[in-house]
Write a protein that holds these residues in place. Structure first.
Motif, PDB file in Angstrom:
ATOM      1  N   THR A 190       0.820  -1.213   0.000  1.00 15.20           N
ATOM      2  CA  THR A 190       0.000   0.000   0.000  1.00 15.20           C
ATOM      3  C   THR A 190       0.852   1.261   0.000  1.00 15.20           C
ATOM      4  O   THR A 190       0.312   2.365  -0.133  1.00 15.20           O
ATOM      5  CB  THR A 190      -0.932   0.031   1.232  1.00 15.20           C
ATOM      6  OG1 THR A 190      -0.146   0.134   2.429  1.00 15.20           O
ATOM      7  CG2 THR A 190      -1.795  -1.225   1.295  1.00 15.20           C
ATOM      8  N   LEU A 191       2.178   1.134   0.133  1.00 14.09           N
ATOM      9  CA  LEU A 191       3.065   2.295   0.138  1.00 14.09           C
ATOM     10  C   LEU A 191       3.356   2.744  -1.290  1.00 14.09           C
ATOM     11  O   LEU A 191       3.262   1.951  -2.234  1.00 14.09           O
ATOM     12  CB  LEU A 191       4.377   1.968   0.853  1.00 14.09           C
ATOM     13  CG  LEU A 191       4.438   2.199   2.371  1.00 14.09           C
ATOM     14  CD1 LEU A 191       3.383   1.383   3.103  1.00 14.09           C
ATOM     15  CD2 LEU A 191       5.829   1.854   2.901  1.00 14.09           C
ATOM     16  N   SER A 192       3.764   3.991  -1.453  1.00 17.33           N
ATOM     17  CA  SER A 192       4.212   4.477  -2.758  1.00 17.33           C
ATOM     18  C   SER A 192       5.503   3.776  -3.143  1.00 17.33           C
ATOM     19  O   SER A 192       6.186   3.165  -2.308  1.00 17.33           O
ATOM     20  CB  SER A 192       4.445   5.984  -2.713  1.00 17.33           C
ATOM     21  OG  SER A 192       5.587   6.279  -1.908  1.00 17.33           O
ATOM     22  N   GLY A 193       5.866   3.871  -4.431  1.00 14.81           N
ATOM     23  CA  GLY A 193       7.082   3.223  -4.907  1.00 14.81           C
ATOM     24  C   GLY A 193       8.321   3.687  -4.163  1.00 14.81           C
ATOM     25  O   GLY A 193       9.211   2.889  -3.813  1.00 14.81           O
ATOM     26  N   GLY A 194       8.404   5.000  -3.900  1.00 14.81           N
ATOM     27  CA  GLY A 194       9.570   5.527  -3.202  1.00 14.81           C
ATOM     28  C   GLY A 194       9.675   5.009  -1.788  1.00 14.81           C
ATOM     29  O   GLY A 194      10.768   4.666  -1.309  1.00 14.81           O
ATOM     30  N   ASN A 195       8.542   4.904  -1.087  1.00 20.21           N
ATOM     31  CA  ASN A 195       8.562   4.403   0.284  1.00 20.21           C
ATOM     32  C   ASN A 195       8.795   2.896   0.329  1.00 20.21           C
ATOM     33  O   ASN A 195       9.428   2.390   1.261  1.00 20.21           O
ATOM     34  CB  ASN A 195       7.271   4.793   0.999  1.00 20.21           C
ATOM     35  CG  ASN A 195       7.279   6.251   1.404  1.00 20.21           C
ATOM     36  OD1 ASN A 195       8.035   6.661   2.276  1.00 20.21           O
ATOM     37  ND2 ASN A 195       6.456   7.051   0.750  1.00 20.21           N
ATOM     38  N   GLN A 196       8.312   2.174  -0.672  1.00 20.80           N
ATOM     39  CA  GLN A 196       8.654   0.749  -0.770  1.00 20.80           C
ATOM     40  C   GLN A 196      10.165   0.577  -0.926  1.00 20.80           C
ATOM     41  O   GLN A 196      10.776  -0.295  -0.305  1.00 20.80           O
ATOM     42  CB  GLN A 196       7.941   0.115  -1.963  1.00 20.80           C
ATOM     43  CG  GLN A 196       6.467  -0.105  -1.767  1.00 20.80           C
ATOM     44  CD  GLN A 196       5.828  -0.762  -2.974  1.00 20.80           C
ATOM     45  OE1 GLN A 196       6.510  -1.318  -3.839  1.00 20.80           O
ATOM     46  NE2 GLN A 196       4.509  -0.705  -3.049  1.00 20.80           N
ATOM     47  N   GLN A 197      10.771   1.439  -1.771  1.00 25.89           N
ATOM     48  CA  GLN A 197      12.209   1.329  -1.993  1.00 25.89           C
ATOM     49  C   GLN A 197      12.991   1.644  -0.719  1.00 25.89           C
ATOM     50  O   GLN A 197      14.004   1.007  -0.433  1.00 25.89           O
ATOM     51  CB  GLN A 197      12.641   2.256  -3.137  1.00 25.89           C
ATOM     52  CG  GLN A 197      14.067   2.053  -3.608  1.00 25.89           C
ATOM     53  CD  GLN A 197      14.255   0.771  -4.404  1.00 25.89           C
ATOM     54  OE1 GLN A 197      13.575  -0.227  -4.191  1.00 25.89           O
ATOM     55  NE2 GLN A 197      15.195   0.781  -5.318  1.00 25.89           N
ATOM     56  N   LYS A 198      12.528   2.599   0.055  1.00 26.64           N
ATOM     57  CA  LYS A 198      13.182   2.887   1.331  1.00 26.64           C
ATOM     58  C   LYS A 198      13.107   1.671   2.254  1.00 26.64           C
ATOM     59  O   LYS A 198      14.071   1.353   2.962  1.00 26.64           O
ATOM     60  CB  LYS A 198      12.523   4.097   2.008  1.00 26.64           C
ATOM     61  CG  LYS A 198      12.741   5.419   1.313  1.00 26.64           C
ATOM     62  CD  LYS A 198      12.011   6.520   2.076  1.00 26.64           C
ATOM     63  CE  LYS A 198      11.991   7.829   1.337  1.00 26.64           C
ATOM     64  NZ  LYS A 198      11.260   8.870   2.097  1.00 26.64           N
ATOM     65  N   ALA A 199      11.956   0.999   2.252  1.00 20.81           N
ATOM     66  CA  ALA A 199      11.803  -0.196   3.084  1.00 20.81           C
ATOM     67  C   ALA A 199      12.722  -1.321   2.615  1.00 20.81           C
ATOM     68  O   ALA A 199      13.266  -2.081   3.433  1.00 20.81           O
ATOM     69  CB  ALA A 199      10.349  -0.665   3.080  1.00 20.81           C
ATOM     70  N   VAL A 200      12.900  -1.443   1.290  1.00 19.53           N
ATOM     71  CA  VAL A 200      13.822  -2.461   0.766  1.00 19.53           C
ATOM     72  C   VAL A 200      15.254  -2.157   1.200  1.00 19.53           C
ATOM     73  O   VAL A 200      16.006  -3.054   1.593  1.00 19.53           O
ATOM     74  CB  VAL A 200      13.723  -2.545  -0.775  1.00 19.53           C
ATOM     75  CG1 VAL A 200      14.790  -3.481  -1.329  1.00 19.53           C
ATOM     76  CG2 VAL A 200      12.347  -3.031  -1.196  1.00 19.53           C
ATOM     77  N   LEU A 201      15.641  -0.879   1.134  1.00 14.54           N
ATOM     78  CA  LEU A 201      16.965  -0.490   1.623  1.00 14.54           C
ATOM     79  C   LEU A 201      17.117  -0.835   3.102  1.00 14.54           C
ATOM     80  O   LEU A 201      18.141  -1.385   3.535  1.00 14.54           O
ATOM     81  CB  LEU A 201      17.182   1.014   1.418  1.00 14.54           C
ATOM     82  CG  LEU A 201      17.591   1.476   0.029  1.00 14.54           C
ATOM     83  CD1 LEU A 201      17.450   2.983  -0.089  1.00 14.54           C
ATOM     84  CD2 LEU A 201      19.023   1.058  -0.279  1.00 14.54           C
ATOM     85  N   ALA A 202      16.083  -0.520   3.892  1.00 15.92           N
ATOM     86  CA  ALA A 202      16.123  -0.815   5.321  1.00 15.92           C
ATOM     87  C   ALA A 202      16.266  -2.316   5.561  1.00 15.92           C
ATOM     88  O   ALA A 202      17.014  -2.751   6.448  1.00 15.92           O
ATOM     89  CB  ALA A 202      14.852  -0.290   5.990  1.00 15.92           C
ATOM     90  N   LYS A 203      15.562  -3.104   4.763  1.00 18.66           N
ATOM     91  CA  LYS A 203      15.597  -4.558   4.912  1.00 18.66           C
ATOM     92  C   LYS A 203      17.018  -5.093   4.815  1.00 18.66           C
ATOM     93  O   LYS A 203      17.456  -5.896   5.645  1.00 18.66           O
ATOM     94  CB  LYS A 203      14.715  -5.193   3.822  1.00 18.66           C
ATOM     95  CG  LYS A 203      14.715  -6.709   3.820  1.00 18.66           C
ATOM     96  CD  LYS A 203      13.800  -7.260   2.750  1.00 18.66           C
ATOM     97  CE  LYS A 203      14.479  -7.330   1.404  1.00 18.66           C
ATOM     98  NZ  LYS A 203      13.693  -8.102   0.423  1.00 18.66           N
ATOM     99  N   TRP A 204      17.754  -4.602   3.825  1.00 18.30           N
ATOM    100  CA  TRP A 204      19.107  -5.121   3.629  1.00 18.30           C
ATOM    101  C   TRP A 204      20.106  -4.493   4.589  1.00 18.30           C
ATOM    102  O   TRP A 204      21.072  -5.142   5.007  1.00 18.30           O
ATOM    103  CB  TRP A 204      19.543  -4.911   2.181  1.00 18.30           C
ATOM    104  CG  TRP A 204      18.851  -5.890   1.278  1.00 18.30           C
ATOM    105  CD1 TRP A 204      17.910  -5.618   0.332  1.00 18.30           C
ATOM    106  CD2 TRP A 204      19.023  -7.311   1.282  1.00 18.30           C
ATOM    107  NE1 TRP A 204      17.478  -6.774  -0.255  1.00 18.30           N
ATOM    108  CE2 TRP A 204      18.154  -7.832   0.301  1.00 18.30           C
ATOM    109  CE3 TRP A 204      19.813  -8.187   2.009  1.00 18.30           C
ATOM    110  CZ2 TRP A 204      18.065  -9.188   0.029  1.00 18.30           C
ATOM    111  CZ3 TRP A 204      19.731  -9.547   1.744  1.00 18.30           C
ATOM    112  CH2 TRP A 204      18.862 -10.037   0.769  1.00 18.30           C
TER     113      TRP A 204
END
Length: 499
Positions: A397-411
């Motif tokens: 449900t997040l925007s693409g930019g916020n999804q990408q931030k979460a992916v960065l956080a994940k790694w």
């Protein structure tokens, strides 16, 4: 031939969803024989407006006119009957059908009640030739690269002889060379009188191809201007409501000793003899045309694909990752190009996605320690300004930019020494691009080594300390920052440069 006659008028369009007002009194006029760009941050209302135009959504208020006549569309089929065609960022093709079958899907020519395959293939070949591609119409679509599939999607819309064509981020998977081919096609369609709506986060493309531009922000129309009278800085200011003085800020960092060393790496198919290194606190760009082997090199380093020759060293120690787990143990993290397909688990929450790479360390006696996972997710949501800052929200449900931030956080939760970023800002808005590069800047300042694959040359030139350019599976000697220029990179990427 540019016409003054409006192909489309959308008047005072509003759209209300339960608890959310997505559009508020938006008006848009697009003329035949023009390219009209629509820009705005993710969540500005661009997709909602286009879904109303296509008939997918019905407006809560407002009216639509096509060629001067008011229309009401109840579904996408109504929009198609009116000559409206959509080219979505997410491909809408069938992998197991041929290219020709995809181009004419739903409109296949018949003869005496039977499919006329010869006519279909001939027509597909004609359309593809007009697009400037060398794609075989008899080829299975699933065997093509993503960039070739994107061109087939555009050919499918073009073959339907549209009056109005909407392209949503059409170059997101294309190299600059392939984008140039597309722009040539768009100019032909414009000159033939077709009205083209062009949605893109790449503002330089908007300046290159569009005649007019409309800026949306927070569901409202901010301004429509001729492109001849606007700059990228103007558009950014209108889109985000503030100045973004430097979209790709260059972080200051102390560059240390090599973290990754790749020597004569080959996979026997996509690349051969690739050598370079990445040092602590350094951003090394890996660029080239789509299909040059960039992503394949990254996948080999991360253990996602095979290697047939060469050596990989991490902090001086030889490693041979046969899987992502091996690569992670060696201190390597990889943010993939396909965020939705490979980067996130859409059905899980932000918290669950961030905790995935270190799930073992968050588990005791076979049970996940919820308190530790929640604390981790809250930390990164705050540090990276993930919006909304709710770790329990489903990540899809997040925007693409916020999804990408979460992916960065994940790694980053796995505390890597090397971070591989494959097209880290593809498909995100200008504000999110600036945020993501600020995050990367923080990481290199902390000593992390970054290998960044990017097709956006302004991004490469702005943030990279050195750049490795690939051409047909071969890597040129790294260019130092003071050697970088768009002309030199493109010469090497097309095989015309000499080192």
């Amino acid at each position: 031939m540019t016409s003054s006659r409006p192909a489309l008028r959308m008047r005072d369009i509003s759209k209300q969803f339960p608890g959310v007002r997505a559009l508020s009194g938006v008006s848009l006029t697009v003329r035949f024989g023009t390219v009209h760009a629509i820009v705005g941050e993710n969540g500005a209302g661009k997709s909602t407006l286009m879904k109303i135009l296509s008939g997918t959504y019905q407006p809560t208020a407002g009216s639509i006119e096509i060629d001067g006549a008011e229309v009401r569309m109840h579904n996408p089929a109504d929009g198609q009957k009116l000559g409206i065609r959509m080219v979505h960022q997410e491909l809408n093709l069938v992998p197991d059908l041929t290219v020709a079958e995809n181009v004419f899907l739903g409109r296949m020519p018949t003869r005496r009640g039977m499919l006329d395959r010869g006519e279909m293939v001939r027509n597909a070949a004609r359309v593809l030739k007009e697009l400037g591609t060398v794609i075989d119409p008899n080829c299975r679509l699933g065997d093509l690269t993503i960039s070739q599939q994107q061109l087939v999607e555009i050919a499918k819309a073009y073959a339907a002889a549209p009056r109005i064509i909407v392209l949503d981020e059409p170059t997101s998977s294309l190299s600059e060379h392939e984008a140039g081919i597309l722009f040539g096609v768009l100019r032909k369609m414009r000159d033939a009188g077709i009205a083209i709506i062009y949605i893109s986060h790449r503002l330089r493309e908007v300046l290159d191809i569009a005649d007019e531009v409309t800026v949306l922000r927070d569901g409202a129309m901010i301004e429509t201007r001729p492109v001849a009278g606007i700059t990228a800085a103007d558009m950014i200011r209108l889109m985000v409501g503030r100045d973004v003085s430097d979209l790709f800020p260059k972080a200051e960092a102390v560059i240390g000793s090599p973290v990754l060393e790749v020597e004569n790496l080959s996979d026997g198919e996509h690349f051969a003899g690739v050598s370079f290194d990445v040092r602590a606190g350094e951003i090394v760009g890996l660029t080239g045309l789509v299909g040059a082997g960039r992503t394949e090199v990254a996948r080999a380093i991360f253990g996602l694909s095979k290697r047939t020759a060469g050596t990989i060293r991490m902090r001086g120690q030889t490693v041979a990752p046969k899987s992502p787990a091996d690569a992670m143990r060696a201190g390597i993290a990889y943010v993939p190009e396909d965020r939705k397909g490979d980067g996130i688990v859409p059905g899980m929450s932000v918290r669950e996605n961030i905790g995935l790479p270190i799930i073992r360390s968050l588990t005791r006696m076979g049970w996940i320690k919820d308190s530790d996972e929640k604390q981790l997710a809250k930390h990164y949501a705050k540090r990276f300004s993930i919006v909304p800052p709710d770790p329990e929200r489903r990540i899809s449900t997040l925007s693409g930019g916020n999804q990408q931030k979460a992916v960065l956080a994940k790694w980053l939760a796995a505390k890597p020494a090397l971070l591989i970023l494959d097209e880290p800002t593809r498909g995100v808005d200008v504000g999110a691009k600036s945020d993501i590069h600020a995050i990367v800047g923080e990481l290199v300042a902390e000593g992390i080594a970054v290998l960044m694959i990017s097709s956006e040359l302004p991004e490469v030139l702005a943030v990279c300390d050195r750049v490795v350019v690939m051409h047909e599976g071969n890597a040129a000697k790294p260019l130092m920052r003071d050697e970088l220029s768009e002309e030199k990179i493109m010469a090497l990427a097309t095989g015309e440069g000499v080192q």
